[in-house]
Design an enzyme around this catalytic site. Structure first.
Site, PDB file in Angstrom:
ATOM      1  CB  CYS A 166      -0.995  -0.021   1.160  1.00 32.08           C
ATOM      2  SG  CYS A 166      -2.361   1.160   0.942  1.00 32.08           S
ATOM      3  CG  HIS A 213      -4.133  -3.499   2.235  1.00 31.48           C
ATOM      4  ND1 HIS A 213      -3.225  -3.164   3.224  1.00 31.48           N
ATOM      5  CD2 HIS A 213      -4.683  -2.337   1.816  1.00 31.48           C
ATOM      6  CE1 HIS A 213      -3.236  -1.855   3.408  1.00 31.48           C
ATOM      7  NE2 HIS A 213      -4.104  -1.330   2.554  1.00 31.48           N
ATOM      8  CD  GLU A 240      -2.336  -6.352   4.594  1.00 32.52           C
ATOM      9  OE1 GLU A 240      -2.574  -5.187   4.955  1.00 32.52           O
ATOM     10  OE2 GLU A 240      -1.767  -6.645   3.522  1.00 32.52           O
TER      11      GLU A 240
END
Length: 211
Positions: A83, A192, A194
């Site tokens: 990001c 992202h 994750e």
């Protein structure tokens, strides 16, 4: 078999707990750290980032993270930005008319997306170039984005002596922007991983396994 050691750089920005957990699930031994020596010596360095470009760069410089990134890359040691952690790797960011110098690992400007609806928030497909290692085993998947700014033009010139970076693109509201880059030891994603379910988990495993 020993797990690769990944240092998650804590410079006051980013979803640090999520990043640490995601790296652990990807098969790494993880240390959340502000210590330059630890960040320098780890098998891989993860640079997260959330919020304004200028504040992220200020936090990074405070812990001299830009020096750690530069030294790691000069020695061919892997770095992954996520990001705003990707955005700060470029030359500059422009937000609300204010220009902030970045790490300058890649030429380019982070600027506001030219789309009818900003921020770009939610799941989106990406255009992956052939030969990608980050996206190995991942096809036709969506990734989770939350951002208002991005790199809308890729400016790095290459020559016959260097391998061209692999640039992944995405589109929001008719505006194309860089979604990921693979450039030797330096990799980054605007989305992202994750927060991107199984596809994001596979991408992080690919990176950890490459260390």
């Amino acid at each position: 078999m020993t797990k690769p050691h990944v240092a998650v750089l804590d410079y006051g920005s980013g979803n640090l707990r999520s990043a640490v957990r995601a790296m652990e699930r990807a098969g790494a031994e993880v240390t959340l750290t502000t210590d330059r020596a630890v960040a320098q010596e780890a098998d891989g360095l993860l640079v997260p980032g959330v919020g304004a470009y200028a504040s992220c760069m200020a936090g990074l410089r405070e812990v001299r993270g830009h020096e750690v990134i530069g030294r790691r890359l000069s020695g061919g040691r892997p770095v992954l930005g996520i990001c705003v952690g990707m955005q700060i790797l470029f030359s500059r960011g422009v937000e609300h008319g204010v220009e902030t110098a970045g790490c300058d690992e890649w030429p380019g400007t982070v600027e506001r997306l030219q789309a009818p609806v900003v921020p770009h928030m939610g799941w989106n497909t990406v255009e992956v170039p052939e030969g990608s290692s980050l996206f190995a085993g991942i096809t036709d998947e969506r990734f989770y984005f939350v951002h208002s700014y991005g790199v809308r033009e890729w400016e790095l010139e290459t020559n016959n002596r260097t391998r061209a970076p692999l640039v992944t693109w995405a589109e929001h509201g008719g505006d194309r922007f860089v979604a990921a880059v693979e450039n030797g030891p330096l990799s980054a994603t605007q989305f992202h991983p994750e927060k991107s379910g199984d596809a994001g988990a596979q991408l992080l495993r690919n990176w950890v396994q490459s260390l």
